[in-house]
Design a protein around this motif. Structure first.
Motif, PDB file in Angstrom:
ATOM      1  N   TYR A 129      29.344  32.589  33.828  1.00 40.34           N
ATOM      2  CA  TYR A 129      29.870  33.311  32.673  1.00 40.34           C
ATOM      3  C   TYR A 129      29.252  34.696  32.488  1.00 40.34           C
ATOM      4  CZ  TYR A 129      31.979  28.927  30.995  1.00 40.34           C
ATOM      5  OH  TYR A 129      32.728  27.790  30.854  1.00 40.34           O
ATOM      6  N   ASP A 130      27.998  34.896  32.908  1.00 43.55           N
ATOM      7  CA  ASP A 130      27.322  36.170  32.686  1.00 43.55           C
ATOM      8  C   ASP A 130      28.158  37.350  33.166  1.00 43.55           C
ATOM      9  OD1 ASP A 130      24.976  35.534  31.354  1.00 43.55           O
ATOM     10  OD2 ASP A 130      23.931  35.013  33.188  1.00 43.55           O
TER      11      ASP A 130
ATOM     12  N   LEU B  26      28.840  37.582  25.793  1.00 42.78           N
ATOM     13  CA  LEU B  26      28.413  36.205  26.000  1.00 42.78           C
ATOM     14  C   LEU B  26      27.143  35.960  25.208  1.00 42.78           C
ATOM     15  CD1 LEU B  26      28.584  33.449  27.424  1.00 42.78           C
ATOM     16  CD2 LEU B  26      27.207  34.426  29.274  1.00 42.78           C
ATOM     17  N   ASN B  27      27.197  35.003  24.289  1.00 42.91           N
ATOM     18  CA  ASN B  27      26.013  34.572  23.547  1.00 42.91           C
ATOM     19  C   ASN B  27      25.452  33.344  24.253  1.00 42.91           C
ATOM     20  OD1 ASN B  27      26.398  36.381  21.091  1.00 42.91           O
ATOM     21  ND2 ASN B  27      28.346  35.268  21.149  1.00 42.91           N
ATOM     22  N   ARG B  28      24.350  33.531  24.929  1.00 46.64           N
ATOM     23  CA  ARG B  28      23.756  32.419  25.692  1.00 46.64           C
ATOM     24  C   ARG B  28      22.383  32.122  25.114  1.00 46.64           C
ATOM     25  NH1 ARG B  28      23.935  32.238  32.087  1.00 46.64           N
ATOM     26  NH2 ARG B  28      25.820  31.091  31.574  1.00 46.64           N
TER      27      ARG B  28
ATOM     28  N   SER C 161      20.702  29.555  25.825  1.00 45.04           N
ATOM     29  CA  SER C 161      19.942  29.040  26.951  1.00 45.04           C
ATOM     30  C   SER C 161      20.949  28.618  28.008  1.00 45.04           C
ATOM     31  CB  SER C 161      19.085  27.848  26.516  1.00 45.04           C
ATOM     32  OG  SER C 161      18.243  27.414  27.568  1.00 45.04           O
ATOM     33  N   ALA C 162      20.454  28.264  29.183  1.00 41.98           N
ATOM     34  CA  ALA C 162      21.361  27.760  30.210  1.00 41.98           C
ATOM     35  C   ALA C 162      22.131  26.569  29.668  1.00 41.98           C
ATOM     36  CB  ALA C 162      20.571  27.359  31.459  1.00 41.98           C
ATOM     37  N   ASN C 163      23.435  26.531  29.948  1.00 50.23           N
ATOM     38  CA  ASN C 163      24.282  25.419  29.534  1.00 50.23           C
ATOM     39  C   ASN C 163      24.596  25.438  28.041  1.00 50.23           C
ATOM     40  OD1 ASN C 163      25.674  23.393  30.913  1.00 50.23           O
ATOM     41  ND2 ASN C 163      24.441  21.803  29.972  1.00 50.23           N
TER      42      ASN C 163
ATOM     43  N   ASN D  49      26.690  28.086  25.962  1.00 46.99           N
ATOM     44  CA  ASN D  49      27.424  29.335  26.119  1.00 46.99           C
ATOM     45  C   ASN D  49      28.490  29.480  25.043  1.00 46.99           C
ATOM     46  OD1 ASN D  49      26.384  30.000  29.010  1.00 46.99           O
ATOM     47  ND2 ASN D  49      27.125  27.899  29.159  1.00 46.99           N
TER      48      ASN D  49
ATOM     49  N   THR E 227      26.439  21.632  24.049  1.00 51.38           N
ATOM     50  CA  THR E 227      26.304  22.265  25.348  1.00 51.38           C
ATOM     51  C   THR E 227      27.692  22.480  25.956  1.00 51.38           C
ATOM     52  OG1 THR E 227      25.936  20.044  26.227  1.00 51.38           O
ATOM     53  CG2 THR E 227      24.007  21.396  25.832  1.00 51.38           C
TER      54      THR E 227
ATOM     55  N   ASP F 167      28.765  25.558  32.138  1.00 55.49           N
ATOM     56  CA  ASP F 167      29.010  26.828  32.818  1.00 55.49           C
ATOM     57  C   ASP F 167      29.461  26.499  34.233  1.00 55.49           C
ATOM     58  OD1 ASP F 167      29.048  29.377  33.784  1.00 55.49           O
ATOM     59  OD2 ASP F 167      27.035  29.902  33.116  1.00 55.49           O
TER      60      ASP F 167
ATOM     61  N   TYR G 119      20.027  38.033  22.549  1.00 54.17           N
ATOM     62  CA  TYR G 119      20.488  36.913  21.715  1.00 54.17           C
ATOM     63  C   TYR G 119      19.370  36.578  20.728  1.00 54.17           C
ATOM     64  CZ  TYR G 119      21.762  32.234  20.173  1.00 54.17           C
ATOM     65  OH  TYR G 119      22.062  31.143  19.395  1.00 54.17           O
TER      66      TYR G 119
END
Length: 752
Positions: free
Chosen positions: A73-74, A85-87, A89-91, A93, A129, A132, A725
């Protein structure tokens, strides 16, 4: 291995974005690029030229993904104007398009941008979660901006991201692989492995395509609470298998199974008071998921129209384990271990006319059913309970209860395009749907007064345990229509203009703790039953076209959005219980521009840019008190963002194609929440803050041989560590996400 990798990559990595030229180079014409290629999309459920679709669309082919190095997604956000993209953390999104978001977290709320993996909406998980998925061996990515409620349902309030997988090819054997090895400035090793094999089982009739991938990416954040360095390591793997049968020219049957498992070992959110890449929790925060999808698509070509039936079943398991002790400044253990299970079934049928006449039409029906089960387990710790001599709990969990939610959506939709002349046409579409949602609390749970005893420092005291009775929540039901109207005009064959108005909405939300009173402060907010649907109307004018003999393709859109009855996330102050509610309204207005040019043979320049201003413009005193919003408060999207990408392709010697590129991306600052504290009118929110405005640079250099491609890349060349973020809630000790550290690596692609 790290030293060898760094030495080989650094020699060529500094020349230019995120990508190696991948395996598609072996199948493309070796001639230099001399014009922008025509693009075909299926955003309207039929194949059309991108130029003629009256929507704002960014599309990326597999070749585009590979040359840009986009694997998740990045990269999609930086390639799409007006999208962030507001992330957390990993997974975890969440996309924002055109500023339509109140914060980047969206607890209890469905995302304003729908994400579709083929026909399955995978973003219906609210604040859980969100997987991604791997973007290797996909047919195409389409990012549709603006409400897409007519064809893509209630979840597409501000846009829809479509990930379209590649069909099997029954005409011949094919195989490919892509290996990506990189190291970060903080020392972590990144390993990504991808492979595809396409096998014709019956020539020109039956084929199987299998794709697999694995990622093992070491972290870069140290957790001083657990004592683990580089704690946010990501392990993710999965794949898909597609069997396609084409016994006649009229019929196609497609059976797909996919599964992806993502296991981040800890969150990547940090606490700036502890260090740039440092966090603190008593145990790792876990946002892990396992999603399996099963899809059967049947297509039949009648004389003049094509019938498509798509049936999808999805089975999802997720962990949401988070330390909440930041609520009370880490004074005592306070955490949530939540386990979730989703079962989703989606059925869509549509009949779409063949293009080419004066009138194009489509008709369809949609059915969605989802059951979500969640076990909420609120945790102290054995060590703390023993030290305080707090007794009476069966284990370290001071509150446990189970719940489940059932939601449905059923809709009928249709769209007609009528061409008054070959260069002037109008389109009208409508979708009428019914949605409902209901929550249930299951018997067998319990609550206690642990938080009160811990907060006031009580020791040597028995904890009072109270059973939680089974309960049936209020069933929230909504029905209504979404529509889209547009007029398109081609002043010349190479330029298309359009004006459009479209609407969208999100389904109602039910709160898991509806009616709950705070055990710490009974005068605090009583959790409401939920939030009704919000509604959005988008007015847009745009132009798309090709200039200078096809050397330049550009599109621009000017929009004005009216958003009412906004679903917002609020947070009870005393015990950090989250809930959803509605507030008045907001407006969002902006401009988006994309340009792709071939100024000289072999050279390609891509430019994207967006300006957006979104703010609250309708708010009652009561709505301000419960949400923390104020009139004029900005929504959670940057005012300015954009990118420029320069690519040069040449042939250094016979049989070899070189590719060098440089990409510069900029994202403006934006607020992480409303400025005041929910439930405490006029008291500033302690966690209110703005992200940084930041600019980062990616580079790539690659060489494509007969069947191999070898390249080197650098991501975040200048090692920018800006805050991109900020979590809006106080319960997390580390609330700040940062741009990933500089990563240098090599990619090797192979195609048989």
């Amino acid at each position: 291995m790290r030293a060898i990798l760094l030495a080989s990559a650094c020699a060529v990595a500094v020349l230019a974005p995120t990508a190696a030229l991948a395996q598609e180079q072996q199948t493309r014409d070796r001639d230099q690029v001399t014009q922008v290629e025509e693009i075909i999309v299926t955003a309207t459920r039929r194949a059309e030229r991108l130029q003629d679709v009256p929507l704002s669309i960014t599309t990326l082919s597999q070749e585009d993904l590979n040359t840009r190095g986009i694997v998740n997604y990045d990269g999609l956000a930086t390639a799409t104007p007006g999208v962030t993209l507001n992330r957390a953390s990993a997974n975890f999104n969440n996309f924002t398009a055109r500023g339509v978001a109140t914060n980047g977290y969206g607890a209890n709320l469905q995302s304003t941008v729908a994400i579709y993996l083929d026909e399955l909406p995978i973003s219906s998980n609210g604040n859980s979660t969100i997987l991604d998925p791997s973007l290797f061996d996909v047919e195409r990515i389409e990012f549709l901006r603006g409400p897409q409620g007519t064809l893509f349902g209630s979840g597409s309030l501000a846009g829809a991201l479509r990930i379209l997988t590649h069909d099997p090819d029954p005409t011949g054997f094919d195989a490919s692989a892509l290996v990506d090895l990189g190291i970060m400035n903080e020392g972590g090793l990144r390993q990504r492995y991808n492979a595809m094999i396409n096998v014709p089982l019956v020539e020109n009739e039956l084929a199987l395509r299998v794709v697999g991938f694995s990622r093992n990416e070491e972290g870069w954040v140290d957790n001083v609470g657990t004592g683990i360095e580089d704690s946010n390591t990501l392990v993710q793997y999965g794949g898909r298998a597609i069997l396609q049968w084409e016994p006649t020219e009229r019929f196609i049957g497609r059976l797909m199974y996919s599964r992806e498992i993502a296991n981040p070992h800890d969150s990547s959110l940090t606490n700036p008071t502890l260090g740039t890449f440092v966090r603190r929790t008593d145990r790792p925060d876990l946002f892990q998921s396992d999603m399996a999808n099963y899809n059967l698509t049947l297509e039949y070509q009648f004389d003049g129209a094509r019938l498509t039936s798509s049936s999808t079943y999805s089975d999802y398991t997720g962990l949401f384990y988070v330390d909440l002790a930041g609520t009370f400044a880490q004074a005592f253990p306070f955490a949530l271990d939540a386990d979730a299970w989703d079962e989703t079934f989606v059925q869509e049928m549509r009949l779409v006319s063949d293009p080419g006449g004066k009138m194009d039409w489509s008709l369809g029906a949609f059915y969605f059913k989802k059951r979500r089960d969640v076990d909420y387990n609120y945790r102290s710790s054995e060590a703390f309970l023993t030290a305080r001599n707090l007794t009476g709990l069966p284990d370290e969990y001071y509150q446990r209860f189970g719940s489940h939610f059932i939601s449905h959506e059923i809709a009928a939709f249709g769209q007609i395009t009528y061409r008054f002349t070959p260069d002037f046409w109008v389109t009208g579409g409508i979708r009428y749907g019914l949605t409902d949602a209901q929550g249930f609390t299951e018997a067998g749970g319990y609550n206690s007064n642990y938080l009160t005893l811990a907060l006031f420092g009580v020791s040597n005291f028995p904890i009072t345990v109270t059973p939680i009775a089974a309960a049936e929540g209020v069933k929230a039901e909504e029905e209504g229509a979404s529509y889209r109207l547009s007029a398109s005009w081609r002043p010349t064959p190479s330029i298309t203009t359009y004006a459009a108005v479209s609407t969208g909405f999100r389904p109602p939300i039910v709160n898991a703790r509806a009616g709950a009173v705070s055990t710490i402060d009974p005068t605090d907010i009583v959790i409401p039953y939920g939030a009704t649907s919000d509604e959005l109307i988008n007015y847009e004018i745009g132009v798309k076209g090709r200039w200078f003999d096809g050397r330049v393709y550009a599109d621009a859109a000017l929009y004005w959005i009216d958003w009412n009855d906004i679903q917002v996330q609020a947070n009870r102050v005393s015990d950090s219980v989250q809930f959803a509610t509605n507030i008045g309204g907001a407006t969002s207005k902006g401009l988006e521009v994309s340009i792709l040019a071939v100024p000289f043979d072999g050279w390609t320049v891509g430019v994207t840019g967006s300006w957006n201003h979104a703010e609250v413009d309708d708010l009652s005193t009561q709505e301000a008190a419960i949400s923390g919003a104020v009139l004029g408060a900005r929504l959670a999207g940057p005012e300015f963002s954009g990118s420029i990408r320069i690519n040069y392709e040449w042939q250094p010697t016979a049989g070899v194609v070189g590719n060098a590129s440089l990409a510069v991306s900029h994202v403006g600052s934006f607020p992480n929440a409303f400025p005041n504290t929910p439930g405490r009118p006029l008291i500033p929110l302690p966690t209110y803050d703005d992200t940084d405005a930041y600019t980062f640079v990616n580079g790539n250099l690659a060489f494509a041989f007969d069947q191999f491609t070898v390249g080197a890349y650098v991501e975040n060349l200048f090692d920018d560590d800006s805050v991109n973020y900020i979590h809006p809630e106080a319960f997390i000790d580390g609330r700040y996400g940062r741009v990933r550290p500089r990563t240098v690596g090599i990619r090797v692609g192979y195609e048989y």
